[in-house]
Scaffold this active site. Structure first.
Site, PDB file in Angstrom:
ATOM      1  N   TYR A 102     109.169  26.844  58.099  1.00  0.00           N
ATOM      2  CA  TYR A 102     110.504  26.490  58.262  1.00  0.00           C
ATOM      3  C   TYR A 102     111.411  27.645  58.221  1.00  0.00           C
ATOM      4  CZ  TYR A 102     108.928  21.673  57.630  1.00  0.00           C
ATOM      5  OH  TYR A 102     108.619  20.461  57.610  1.00  0.00           O
ATOM      6  N   HIS A 156     117.124  24.365  53.649  1.00  0.00           N
ATOM      7  CA  HIS A 156     118.129  24.693  54.472  1.00  0.00           C
ATOM      8  C   HIS A 156     118.318  23.931  55.827  1.00  0.00           C
ATOM      9  CE1 HIS A 156     120.513  27.864  56.915  1.00  0.00           C
ATOM     10  NE2 HIS A 156     121.083  27.828  55.817  1.00  0.00           N
ATOM     11  N   ASP A 157     117.141  23.778  56.349  1.00  0.00           N
ATOM     12  CA  ASP A 157     117.196  23.222  57.783  1.00  0.00           C
ATOM     13  C   ASP A 157     117.822  21.659  57.467  1.00  0.00           C
ATOM     14  OD1 ASP A 157     115.784  25.187  58.699  1.00  0.00           O
ATOM     15  OD2 ASP A 157     114.094  24.271  59.162  1.00  0.00           O
ATOM     16  N   GLY A 177     113.134  26.539  63.519  1.00  0.00           N
ATOM     17  CA  GLY A 177     113.048  25.131  63.238  1.00  0.00           C
ATOM     18  C   GLY A 177     111.654  25.009  62.217  1.00  0.00           C
ATOM     19  N   ASP A 219     124.161  27.599  52.769  1.00  0.00           N
ATOM     20  CA  ASP A 219     123.720  29.195  52.901  1.00  0.00           C
ATOM     21  C   ASP A 219     123.533  29.651  51.754  1.00  0.00           C
ATOM     22  OD1 ASP A 219     123.519  28.743  55.714  1.00  0.00           O
ATOM     23  OD2 ASP A 219     125.540  29.930  56.279  1.00  0.00           O
ATOM     24  N   GLY A 279     113.154  30.394  60.242  1.00  0.00           N
ATOM     25  CA  GLY A 279     113.340  30.895  61.472  1.00  0.00           C
ATOM     26  C   GLY A 279     113.266  29.478  62.454  1.00  0.00           C
TER      27      GLY A 279
END
Length: 118
Positions: free
Chosen positions: A27, A47-48, A31, A92, A29
């Site tokens: 996960y 985060h995604d 996608g 973030d 980077g």
């Protein structure tokens, strides 16, 4: 935005270059899919998902600017951010703090995505 996220990571994990988090696990980077390989990869999955939620609010997480402060490894998002700025800053901030608390396993950097992330 991604530049600010990079700087947040440097705030909470100054001992490791930010790009070590750009190609880690399933996960961090590019996608993501499959099962996260460890706690750090789970930080990136969260985060995604956070960015996806911000996108559904009409925000552009990769480009949205926000205001924040870094002091002695502690991050705070500024109160004057727009709705999108606040959402993305929080995504973030949570991820950068999560990175700081997760173990980095060198073997999970630049893994074989096709084999390990199904």
């Amino acid at each position: 935005n991604l530049y600010q996220f990079k700087n947040m990571i440097h705030c909470t994990v100054p001992s490791r270059p930010w790009w070590h988090f750009a190609d880690y696990g399933c996960y961090c980077g590019r996608g993501g899919k499959g099962t996260p390989v460890d706690d750090l990869d789970r930080c990136c999955q969260v985060h995604d998902n956070c960015y996806e939620k911000a996108g559904k609010m009409g925000c552009w997480p990769y480009l949205t600017l926000y205001k924040y402060k870094c002091s002695q490894g502690k991050l705070t998002c500024s109160g004057g951010n727009s709705k999108c700025g606040a959402a993305v800053c929080n995504c973030d901030l949570v991820a950068a703090n999560c990175f700081a608390g997760a173990r980095y396993i060198d073997a999970n950097y630049n893994i074989n995505f096709k084999k390990r992330c199904q």
